[in-house]
Design a protein around this motif. Structure first.
Motif, PDB file in Angstrom:
ATOM      1  N   VAL A  42       0.842  -1.207   0.000  1.00 39.40           N
ATOM      2  CA  VAL A  42       0.000   0.000   0.000  1.00 39.40           C
ATOM      3  C   VAL A  42       0.878   1.258   0.000  1.00 39.40           C
ATOM      4  O   VAL A  42       2.088   1.188   0.181  1.00 39.40           O
ATOM      5  CB  VAL A  42      -0.933   0.016   1.235  1.00 39.40           C
ATOM      6  CG1 VAL A  42      -1.934  -1.114   1.169  1.00 39.40           C
ATOM      7  CG2 VAL A  42      -0.121  -0.082   2.526  1.00 39.40           C
ATOM      8  N   ALA A  43       0.242   2.406  -0.204  1.00 36.17           N
ATOM      9  CA  ALA A  43       0.978   3.679  -0.247  1.00 36.17           C
ATOM     10  C   ALA A  43       0.636   4.530   0.968  1.00 36.17           C
ATOM     11  O   ALA A  43      -0.517   4.575   1.403  1.00 36.17           O
ATOM     12  CB  ALA A  43       0.639   4.430  -1.526  1.00 36.17           C
ATOM     13  N   PHE A  44       1.660   5.201   1.508  1.00 25.56           N
ATOM     14  CA  PHE A  44       1.480   6.092   2.656  1.00 25.56           C
ATOM     15  C   PHE A  44       2.008   7.483   2.291  1.00 25.56           C
ATOM     16  O   PHE A  44       3.066   7.588   1.667  1.00 25.56           O
ATOM     17  CB  PHE A  44       2.288   5.603   3.864  1.00 25.56           C
ATOM     18  CG  PHE A  44       1.940   4.223   4.353  1.00 25.56           C
ATOM     19  CD1 PHE A  44       0.807   4.012   5.117  1.00 25.56           C
ATOM     20  CD2 PHE A  44       2.752   3.138   4.056  1.00 25.56           C
ATOM     21  CE1 PHE A  44       0.497   2.735   5.593  1.00 25.56           C
ATOM     22  CE2 PHE A  44       2.446   1.863   4.511  1.00 25.56           C
ATOM     23  CZ  PHE A  44       1.309   1.660   5.284  1.00 25.56           C
ATOM     24  N   ALA A  45       1.311   8.501   2.760  1.00 21.44           N
ATOM     25  CA  ALA A  45       1.772   9.871   2.523  1.00 21.44           C
ATOM     26  C   ALA A  45       1.877  10.609   3.859  1.00 21.44           C
ATOM     27  O   ALA A  45       1.039  11.451   4.188  1.00 21.44           O
ATOM     28  CB  ALA A  45       0.814  10.594   1.582  1.00 21.44           C
ATOM     29  N   PRO A  46       2.913  10.283   4.656  1.00 26.94           N
ATOM     30  CA  PRO A  46       3.050  10.976   5.945  1.00 26.94           C
ATOM     31  C   PRO A  46       3.359  12.452   5.728  1.00 26.94           C
ATOM     32  O   PRO A  46       3.895  12.822   4.677  1.00 26.94           O
ATOM     33  CB  PRO A  46       4.242  10.262   6.602  1.00 26.94           C
ATOM     34  CG  PRO A  46       4.980   9.616   5.500  1.00 26.94           C
ATOM     35  CD  PRO A  46       4.006   9.320   4.410  1.00 26.94           C
ATOM     36  N   PRO A  47       3.056  13.294   6.729  1.00 29.22           N
ATOM     37  CA  PRO A  47       3.405  14.708   6.601  1.00 29.22           C
ATOM     38  C   PRO A  47       4.906  14.863   6.356  1.00 29.22           C
ATOM     39  O   PRO A  47       5.713  14.107   6.916  1.00 29.22           O
ATOM     40  CB  PRO A  47       3.002  15.304   7.952  1.00 29.22           C
ATOM     41  CG  PRO A  47       2.032  14.341   8.532  1.00 29.22           C
ATOM     42  CD  PRO A  47       2.403  12.988   8.001  1.00 29.22           C
ATOM     43  N   ALA A  48       5.273  15.824   5.518  1.00 22.11           N
ATOM     44  CA  ALA A  48       6.673  15.964   5.103  1.00 22.11           C
ATOM     45  C   ALA A  48       7.618  16.156   6.285  1.00 22.11           C
ATOM     46  O   ALA A  48       8.778  15.759   6.226  1.00 22.11           O
ATOM     47  CB  ALA A  48       6.800  17.123   4.117  1.00 22.11           C
ATOM     48  N   ASP A  49       7.135  16.763   7.376  1.00 19.16           N
ATOM     49  CA  ASP A  49       8.026  17.035   8.510  1.00 19.16           C
ATOM     50  C   ASP A  49       7.850  16.033   9.649  1.00 19.16           C
ATOM     51  O   ASP A  49       8.271  16.281  10.774  1.00 19.16           O
ATOM     52  CB  ASP A  49       7.777  18.459   9.028  1.00 19.16           C
ATOM     53  CG  ASP A  49       6.328  18.652   9.459  1.00 19.16           C
ATOM     54  OD1 ASP A  49       5.510  17.713   9.254  1.00 19.16           O
ATOM     55  OD2 ASP A  49       6.003  19.722   9.994  1.00 19.16           O
ATOM     56  N   ASN A  50       7.224  14.883   9.353  1.00 20.76           N
ATOM     57  CA  ASN A  50       6.859  13.977  10.443  1.00 20.76           C
ATOM     58  C   ASN A  50       7.247  12.528  10.159  1.00 20.76           C
ATOM     59  O   ASN A  50       6.612  11.597  10.656  1.00 20.76           O
ATOM     60  CB  ASN A  50       5.344  14.069  10.666  1.00 20.76           C
ATOM     61  CG  ASN A  50       4.992  13.892  12.130  1.00 20.76           C
ATOM     62  OD1 ASN A  50       5.837  14.067  12.994  1.00 20.76           O
ATOM     63  ND2 ASN A  50       3.742  13.542  12.386  1.00 20.76           N
ATOM     64  N   PHE A  51       8.327  12.332   9.375  1.00 22.64           N
ATOM     65  CA  PHE A  51       8.633  10.964   8.964  1.00 22.64           C
ATOM     66  C   PHE A  51       9.037  10.088  10.140  1.00 22.64           C
ATOM     67  O   PHE A  51       8.670   8.912  10.221  1.00 22.64           O
ATOM     68  CB  PHE A  51       9.742  10.955   7.905  1.00 22.64           C
ATOM     69  CG  PHE A  51      10.019   9.577   7.382  1.00 22.64           C
ATOM     70  CD1 PHE A  51       9.161   8.981   6.467  1.00 22.64           C
ATOM     71  CD2 PHE A  51      11.109   8.846   7.836  1.00 22.64           C
ATOM     72  CE1 PHE A  51       9.389   7.697   6.008  1.00 22.64           C
ATOM     73  CE2 PHE A  51      11.339   7.553   7.374  1.00 22.64           C
ATOM     74  CZ  PHE A  51      10.474   6.984   6.453  1.00 22.64           C
ATOM     75  N   ARG A  52       9.801  10.657  11.063  1.00 19.73           N
ATOM     76  CA  ARG A  52      10.288   9.867  12.202  1.00 19.73           C
ATOM     77  C   ARG A  52       9.116   9.255  12.978  1.00 19.73           C
ATOM     78  O   ARG A  52       9.087   8.052  13.243  1.00 19.73           O
ATOM     79  CB  ARG A  52      11.143  10.752  13.122  1.00 19.73           C
ATOM     80  CG  ARG A  52      11.625  10.046  14.378  1.00 19.73           C
ATOM     81  CD  ARG A  52      12.575  10.938  15.160  1.00 19.73           C
ATOM     82  NE  ARG A  52      13.847  11.096  14.473  1.00 19.73           N
ATOM     83  CZ  ARG A  52      14.889  10.283  14.626  1.00 19.73           C
ATOM     84  NH1 ARG A  52      14.806   9.262  15.473  1.00 19.73           N
ATOM     85  NH2 ARG A  52      16.008  10.468  13.974  1.00 19.73           N
ATOM     86  N   GLU A  53       8.145  10.077  13.315  1.00 22.87           N
ATOM     87  CA  GLU A  53       6.991   9.594  14.088  1.00 22.87           C
ATOM     88  C   GLU A  53       6.216   8.550  13.287  1.00 22.87           C
ATOM     89  O   GLU A  53       5.776   7.532  13.821  1.00 22.87           O
ATOM     90  CB  GLU A  53       6.072  10.751  14.469  1.00 22.87           C
ATOM     91  CG  GLU A  53       6.605  11.657  15.564  1.00 22.87           C
ATOM     92  CD  GLU A  53       7.777  12.529  15.109  1.00 22.87           C
ATOM     93  OE1 GLU A  53       7.993  12.654  13.887  1.00 22.87           O
ATOM     94  OE2 GLU A  53       8.475  13.069  15.980  1.00 22.87           O
ATOM     95  N   PHE A  54       6.061   8.832  12.022  1.00 14.92           N
ATOM     96  CA  PHE A  54       5.357   7.892  11.142  1.00 14.92           C
ATOM     97  C   PHE A  54       6.041   6.519  11.166  1.00 14.92           C
ATOM     98  O   PHE A  54       5.396   5.485  11.397  1.00 14.92           O
ATOM     99  CB  PHE A  54       5.331   8.454   9.716  1.00 14.92           C
ATOM    100  CG  PHE A  54       5.022   7.446   8.659  1.00 14.92           C
ATOM    101  CD1 PHE A  54       3.720   6.992   8.463  1.00 14.92           C
ATOM    102  CD2 PHE A  54       6.037   6.939   7.860  1.00 14.92           C
ATOM    103  CE1 PHE A  54       3.452   6.046   7.484  1.00 14.92           C
ATOM    104  CE2 PHE A  54       5.765   5.989   6.884  1.00 14.92           C
ATOM    105  CZ  PHE A  54       4.470   5.541   6.697  1.00 14.92           C
ATOM    106  N   ALA A  55       7.372   6.529  10.951  1.00 13.84           N
ATOM    107  CA  ALA A  55       8.101   5.260  10.855  1.00 13.84           C
ATOM    108  C   ALA A  55       8.128   4.544  12.205  1.00 13.84           C
ATOM    109  O   ALA A  55       8.069   3.308  12.254  1.00 13.84           O
ATOM    110  CB  ALA A  55       9.516   5.512  10.338  1.00 13.84           C
ATOM    111  N   GLN A  56       8.234   5.304  13.291  1.00 17.51           N
ATOM    112  CA  GLN A  56       8.237   4.659  14.613  1.00 17.51           C
ATOM    113  C   GLN A  56       6.953   3.853  14.811  1.00 17.51           C
ATOM    114  O   GLN A  56       6.954   2.794  15.432  1.00 17.51           O
ATOM    115  CB  GLN A  56       8.357   5.694  15.738  1.00 17.51           C
ATOM    116  CG  GLN A  56       9.652   6.502  15.737  1.00 17.51           C
ATOM    117  CD  GLN A  56      10.900   5.658  16.002  1.00 17.51           C
ATOM    118  OE1 GLN A  56      10.797   4.493  16.345  1.00 17.51           O
ATOM    119  NE2 GLN A  56      12.063   6.252  15.803  1.00 17.51           N
ATOM    120  N   GLY A  57       5.861   4.364  14.276  1.00 19.41           N
ATOM    121  CA  GLY A  57       4.569   3.702  14.430  1.00 19.41           C
ATOM    122  C   GLY A  57       4.443   2.403  13.654  1.00 19.41           C
ATOM    123  O   GLY A  57       3.510   1.633  13.878  1.00 19.41           O
TER     124      GLY A  57
END
Ligand code: NAP
Length: 286
Positions: A42-57
């Motif tokens: 699937v595709a994810f579009a995390p906020p541009a300034d929030n990759f760390r939090e996205f990936a931690q999840g």
């Protein structure tokens, strides 16, 4: 497509911003279906300034892994605990694996994709045979430069608009690296056996790249990492000069293959013409 989603479905994906244009879900899901693998991509579009939090999840078994595209490749490497030598050499990752114990492993398959595209579309090209030129000094350029160096290229010339970045990337290559400013591109192209456009010039946010390709030897192979359109103005100019060309779609498919294997534990199945699927999606078929 009627694929079963079960309690054992392995989930992988791609993260980018924007990501809606990504062809990766199309390629991976076609392979999954043909192989009969209980998986989904699937595709994810995390906020541009929030990759760390996205990936931690995504850690600790939530999903198996993700490909990473613009603008997250450097951030992807920085959040990983382990990285392959090719990801470290590129200083960027296009692949993260989330291990059950919470470890994030980073890899970079872009360089493999680049070399696979050359092998397929310019058979006979030998990286060891002479200097190669990389236009650009971003993550894609670093990955390409590292791949050519690892493949034995005797000289890797980095040409970039911002000269300091060219010098930095060339410096990281050690003895084989040389840096050139954009206005000295003619000197860099002399005797080059391959030229790779790894800039984002020509995309919607950048201007057209003016490079005097006629300064390359007649046998030089010209590649563009950009594949929308498939034949970019850069490749069209190379073809008009009679040069052999390699397109960016070959690289995209070439990086997807080892990514698939990392996510799903086996190579993509034979017999799926993912290039044709991608061309159809790009509206360039026929
Ligand atoms: P990046 O880190 O943003 O780097 C962009 C590079 O382009 C920089 O070197 C920049 O020069 C240069 N540039 C931008 N606009 C320019 C212009 N108008 N004239 C001259 N140079 C210009 O991007 P990236 O991650 O390296 O990606 C580069 C390209 O490769 C993108 O188009 C991406 O889609 C493509 N790519 C394709 C594949 C594939 O599988 N086919 C894989 C990876 C990347 P400065 O340093 O002077 O700013």
């Amino acid at each position: 497509m009627t694929r079963q989603i079960s309690a054992k479905t392995v989930v992988a994906g791609v993260a980018g911003q924007p990501v809606a244009h990504s062809l990766s879900p199309l390629l991976h899901n076609a392979w999954l279906e043909a192989a009969g693998i209980d998986g989904v991509y699937v595709a994810f579009a995390p906020p541009a300034d929030n990759f760390r939090e996205f990936a931690q999840g995504l850690r600790g078994g939530a999903i198996r892994g993700i490909n990473v595209t613009l603008p997250f490749k450097e951030a992807a490497l920085s959040i990983s605990r382990r990285a392959t030598p090719r990801a470290e050499a590129a200083e960027a990752a296009n692949l993260l694996l989330f291990e059950p114990d919470g470890t994030i492993t980073a890899d970079n398959t872009d360089g493999l994709g680049l070399l696979a595209a050359f092998a397929l579309q310019a058979p006979g090209f030998d990286p060891k045979a002479g200097p190669v030129v990389i236009l650009g000094a971003g993550g894609a350029a670093r990955g390409a430069a590292a791949a050519f160096k690892l493949a034995g290229a005797p000289e890797v010339r980095i040409v970039n608009r911002t000269q300091a970045k060219a010098e930095f990337v060339a410096g990281a290559l050690g003895e084989v690296g040389r840096a050139f400013p954009l206005d000295q591109a003619v000197a860099a192209l002399q005797g080059a056996q391959a030229v790779v456009n790894a800039t984002s010039a020509g995309l919607t946010n950048g201007g057209r790249l003016e490079i005097p390709l006629s300064a390359t030897p007649e046998a030089a192979v010209i590649m563009d990492m950009v594949y929308t359109p498939l034949v970019t103005p850069f490749l069209a100019e190379a073809q008009a000069l009679g040069r052999k060309t390699v397109d960016g779609l070959g690289m995209l498919v070439g990086q997807a293959r080892p990514s698939f294997e990392a996510f799903f534990g086996r190579a993509p199945p034979d017999g799926v013409d993912v290039r044709a699927l991608a061309l159809k999606a790009l509206g360039a078929a026929g």
